[in-house]
Design an enzyme around this catalytic site. Sequence first.
Site, PDB file in Angstrom:
ATOM      1  N   HIS A  83       0.373  -1.271   0.354  1.00 42.99           N
ATOM      2  CA  HIS A  83       0.286   0.257   0.002  1.00 42.99           C
ATOM      3  C   HIS A  83       1.154   0.995  -0.076  1.00 42.99           C
ATOM      4  CE1 HIS A  83      -3.077  -2.230   1.293  1.00 42.99           C
ATOM      5  NE2 HIS A  83      -2.633  -3.262   1.669  1.00 42.99           N
ATOM      6  N   ASN A 115      -6.755   0.794  -3.087  1.00 43.16           N
ATOM      7  CA  ASN A 115      -7.699   1.341  -1.065  1.00 43.16           C
ATOM      8  C   ASN A 115      -6.839   2.585  -1.405  1.00 43.16           C
ATOM      9  OD1 ASN A 115      -5.553  -0.105  -0.310  1.00 43.16           O
ATOM     10  ND2 ASN A 115      -6.655  -0.336   1.865  1.00 43.16           N
ATOM     11  N   ASP A 175      -8.316  -5.393  -1.738  1.00 38.76           N
ATOM     12  CA  ASP A 175      -7.928  -5.970  -0.511  1.00 38.76           C
ATOM     13  C   ASP A 175      -8.191  -4.168   0.632  1.00 38.76           C
ATOM     14  OD1 ASP A 175      -6.093  -6.608   1.343  1.00 38.76           O
ATOM     15  OD2 ASP A 175      -5.120  -4.550   0.485  1.00 38.76           O
ATOM     16  N   ASN A 301      -4.643  -6.445  10.342  1.00 36.21           N
ATOM     17  CA  ASN A 301      -5.726  -7.756   9.301  1.00 36.21           C
ATOM     18  C   ASN A 301      -5.571  -8.018   8.563  1.00 36.21           C
ATOM     19  OD1 ASN A 301      -7.681  -6.576  10.621  1.00 36.21           O
ATOM     20  ND2 ASN A 301      -8.969  -5.385   9.365  1.00 36.21           N
ATOM     21  N   ASP A 328       2.356  -7.015   2.066  1.00 37.20           N
ATOM     22  CA  ASP A 328       1.097  -6.223   3.142  1.00 37.20           C
ATOM     23  C   ASP A 328       1.792  -4.762   3.813  1.00 37.20           C
ATOM     24  OD1 ASP A 328      -0.852  -5.440   3.177  1.00 37.20           O
ATOM     25  OD2 ASP A 328      -1.806  -6.991   4.647  1.00 37.20           O
ATOM     26  N   HIS A 332       0.794   3.642   8.002  1.00 38.78           N
ATOM     27  CA  HIS A 332       0.235   4.375   8.876  1.00 38.78           C
ATOM     28  C   HIS A 332       1.421   5.551   9.295  1.00 38.78           C
ATOM     29  CE1 HIS A 332      -3.300   2.343   7.174  1.00 38.78           C
ATOM     30  NE2 HIS A 332      -2.789   1.559   8.112  1.00 38.78           N
TER      31      HIS A 332
HETATM   32  O1  DOR Z   1      -3.684  -4.409   7.899  1.00 38.53           O
HETATM   33  C1  DOR Z   1      -3.931  -4.155   7.027  1.00 38.53           C
HETATM   34  N1  DOR Z   1      -3.913  -2.633   6.114  1.00 38.53           N
HETATM   35  N2  DOR Z   1      -4.703  -4.424   6.201  1.00 38.53           N
HETATM   36  C2  DOR Z   1      -5.234  -4.570   5.365  1.00 38.53           C
HETATM   37  O2  DOR Z   1      -5.730  -5.321   4.487  1.00 38.53           O
HETATM   38  C3  DOR Z   1      -5.499  -3.510   4.312  1.00 38.53           C
HETATM   39  C4  DOR Z   1      -4.140  -3.159   5.455  1.00 38.53           C
HETATM   40  C5  DOR Z   1      -4.142  -0.961   4.971  1.00 38.53           C
HETATM   41  O3  DOR Z   1      -4.832  -0.508   3.437  1.00 38.53           O
HETATM   42  O4  DOR Z   1      -3.606  -0.341   5.781  1.00 38.53           O
HETATM   43 ZN    ZN Z   2      -3.409  -5.116   1.766  1.00 42.57          ZN
END
Ligand code: DOR
Ligand code: ZN
Length: 453
Positions: A83, A115, A175, A301, A328, A332
């Site tokens: 991401h 996303n 996702d 997640n 993944d 953040h």
């Molecule tokens: O932990 C996660 N963060 N799982 C996901 O599927 C999405 C992701 C996010 O976009 O931060």
């Molecule tokens: Zn993801």
Amino acid sequence: MTNTSQFPATGATHPVPQRPLLISNVRPYGEGDPVDVLVRDGVIAEMGPGLAEKLAGDEAQQAEVIDGAGNVLLPGLVDMHVHLREPGREDTETIETGSQAAAKGGFTAVFTMANTNPATDQPVIAESIWAKAQRIGTCDVHPVGSITKGLEGKTLTEFGMMARSDAKVRMFSDDGKCVADPQLMRRALEYAKGLDVLLAQHAEEPRLTDGAVAHEGETAAKLGLTGWPRVAEESIVARDALLARDYGNRVHICHASTTGTVELLKWAKSQDIPLTAEVTPHHLLLTDDKLHTYDGVFRVNPPLREEHDTQALRQALLDGVIDCVATDHAPHGAEDKCVEFENAKPGMLGLESSLAVIAEIFVASGLADWRFVARVMSERPAEITRLPGHGRPVAVGEPANLTLVDPNSPWTSDATRLASKARNNPYEGEEFNAQVTHTILRGAVTYSREAED
Ligand code: DOR
Ligand code: ZN
């Protein structure tokens, strides 16, 4: 040193004539005696012992030389699940910083999930991500298109338009959210089949995870956290395996996290159902034991599970039941992580630590070798996504997308030294031994450890 000089641009899609690159004394796949590898015009031109001495005249003068002594040479790593937060949350990661984190982690190609904000649900957004990354030239960033408009789980997007766009979108996923409606998933499969594109499912039955923030088990019970049961993942994996069987297109399971998912994948593969799966380094290494400090960094997640899950996931990766590793990588900001556990956003960083984590679990332990690492972190993800030019053998005539790893170079994970903009590092203070020393994209050095300090 600035980021730009640390990660020189490569002119990616149309490689410009570059200086020849000579990697000396390196061991491809960590096997056999060291060799020299000569790269010309973005392609591996020669491999063998003593090439350095044989280089003549101008070429010897011009060549950029990397001393590969003690290093393992792998095909450039491919991450089919990251991401990068652009467009929308450029304060936490951008295509540029994400590309730098990827190169530092040894990656030459990544797939960035849809996303974003706005969601990557139209050609124009996909094209802008692809074009921007190519201009930067540090890593091939392939946009993933969303399966539904705005990731709302209601209306399918135009897969065909995105597939045919300049971004050549080859994977679609909501996702972050599950395509929970079975009829919609069936229609998506039928549509994807006609275009031969891949659907990647975030397997989470939302009715079973309402309010859930941690794995449903003893730890969550003790800590008073709402649990995310394994069945929420497994019921969707089972359903999608059956949809893939009956409607005949490929489905890829994102971030497999449970023992039961492994059993279902085994069954699906025994039936020749076109189901593939990835596992993250954090689900292979960490368990919900980490939650005792209520540190929001460990909210993710699907959630960190229990010891038997990590063991089953490791064995499944060794056996090929799980196809590959994907990070993944989910950046953040502190405002979303340094808060009460329930309010923390799910996700953790992964690009800059994944090679070291995988080397630690599988190579240092003697469970597997560097060929295995090449398979699960480069070849299989490139095969699953049908990505040309990446995940290819380290051999003469192949594109010079390469990663050099020093397997014996102890280092301590430290968020302040990350190329990533975000700091949600689940390995803070942990020690590792393997380190990426160079990453090479089409013959151009996109990361060099030497240039860092
Ligand atoms: O932990 C996660 N963060 N799982 C996901 O599927 C999405 C992701 C996010 O976009 O931060
Ligand atoms: Zn993801």
